[in-house]
Write a protein that holds these residues in place. Sequence first.
Motif, mmCIF file in Angstrom:
data_model
loop_
_atom_site.group_PDB
_atom_site.id
_atom_site.type_symbol
_atom_site.label_atom_id
_atom_site.label_comp_id
_atom_site.label_asym_id
_atom_site.label_seq_id
_atom_site.Cartn_x
_atom_site.Cartn_y
_atom_site.Cartn_z
ATOM 1 N N SER A 5 -9.975 -4.652 -3.059
ATOM 2 C CA SER A 5 -9.862 -4.007 -1.755
ATOM 3 C C SER A 5 -11.012 -3.029 -1.525
ATOM 4 C CB SER A 5 -8.529 -3.279 -1.632
ATOM 5 O OG SER A 5 -7.445 -4.180 -1.755
ATOM 6 N N PHE B 280 -6.537 -3.257 -6.233
ATOM 7 C CA PHE B 280 -7.267 -2.049 -5.863
ATOM 8 C C PHE B 280 -8.769 -2.298 -5.865
ATOM 9 C CE2 PHE B 280 -4.546 2.005 -6.481
ATOM 10 C CZ PHE B 280 -3.596 1.490 -5.625
ATOM 11 N N THR C 121 5.238 2.797 5.456
ATOM 12 C CA THR C 121 4.912 1.422 5.840
ATOM 13 C C THR C 121 4.734 1.304 7.345
ATOM 14 O OG1 THR C 121 6.136 0.542 3.937
ATOM 15 C CG2 THR C 121 5.691 -0.969 5.751
ATOM 16 N N SER D 217 0.831 -1.208 0.000
ATOM 17 C CA SER D 217 0.000 0.000 0.000
ATOM 18 C C SER D 217 0.865 1.258 0.000
ATOM 19 C CB SER D 217 -0.924 -0.003 1.220
ATOM 20 O OG SER D 217 -1.747 -1.146 1.243
#
Length: 465
Positions: free
Chosen positions: A286, A283, A131, A93
């Motif tokens: 999700s 994408f 992250t 991400s």
Amino acid sequence: MASAAEQLAANMNMGSFAKATELHKRLLFTLGALIVYRIGTYVPIPGINSEAFLQFFQNPDGQRGILDMFNMFSGGAVERMAVFALNVMPYISASIIVTLMGAVYPPWEKLKKEGGESGRKQLNQYTRYLTVVLALFQSAGIGIGLNAQSGLIAEPGLFFIVSTITTLTGGTMFLMWLGEQITARGVGNGISLIIFAGIVAVLPGTIARLFGLASTGQMSAIVLLFIAAMAISVVVFIVFMERAQRRLLIQYPKRQEGNRMAGGERSFLPLKVNTAGVIPPIFASSLLMLPTTVVQMTANADLPAWLSWVPLAAGQMQHGQPLFTVLYGVLIVFFCFFYTSITFNPEDTAENLRKYGGFLPGIRPGKRTAEYLDYVLTRLTTIGAAYITAVCLLPEILVANMGQGLYFGGTSVLIVVSVTMDTVAQIQSQLLAHQYEGLIKKAKLRGRGRTGGSSGKGITAPARR
């Protein structure tokens, strides 16, 4: 006539592989790192009742939403609530966010284009920082959610939440470091191989479940053979489409250098049919799974009357439902064009060609070249979007007609095939480099033999002072 590189590639066999000792070390390091990763997926976080959580996770009355996808990518670590439950998804991400920001945020865009190696390292550092932030946020949500469930935690409280945040965030950072070590000292892209290992780990269970359905009579043998043949056909189709590309001829003009003419070379600009890779289905899935996850987390909450439609709408956002299938396909197509427009800029490519004197035959450099590249890329992206949509919607059609037990994600198949192809290509390049080194050593030995002579009257080198 084949080039020297093509002749070397044709001569690669098990004998050349046996002599590549450096490749052996890289493969063993990669295998050892993946074993460490798999061991970590079976180590539960402190304070969790693993058996109770597994029963809670596998409750057939509830829909788990996005957790199903995370569990698949993590190789079952989510259903065991292991220290690697977050896997490398926060890093993925963060990488996507940094890539998008590099296209719309001017300072990062300048750093990406003009920074060179130092700019790339700076963006990688930003990715690591992001992250950590995403991992902290996700692990905090998991810790608070688990702490609110009765019977899953031995000693609920603040200490459990803090230890869960520390453990899950530390597990993600360790996997990020492990992936970088695989990339530097092993074979293939480390992060991709970690996701690949997680997906492959759940394949035996999926195959066993299919045979179990066939043995109990819930599925006929003809249907099982049809699914096997279709799976092989899909893999072959993915390999063909991932290797497909449009090669545009680039011509460089001749120029006078002293008493001779130089230049006039030809090269090719390869444009892949699937430029966006596996990002669009990730994408899309999700975004579609997020509403289901939110509804599942608030299942026991009293919603206002004006929100009574939310559970009903979320019920249609499940695999195999018509609404989910239509929205899934639309979002995949949208993200294919969106992500391709970010990762490939026809104007920048046309400008770089003009700077180095290259041009497309029959097309003027500059604006006309950019327009032509955009035209070709749009047509290729249309084909690529149709290909990815077909691969990802095929499991949804099976789910709608045969039930949830047969579900396997098109995204997982795309990842497995793509990572396998990239890893095999890197192994071949390592073998090719080893063969080149062998040829260079042989040439040096022959040169020394000719210098030394074979009759005892060879030329002696002058003494060094």
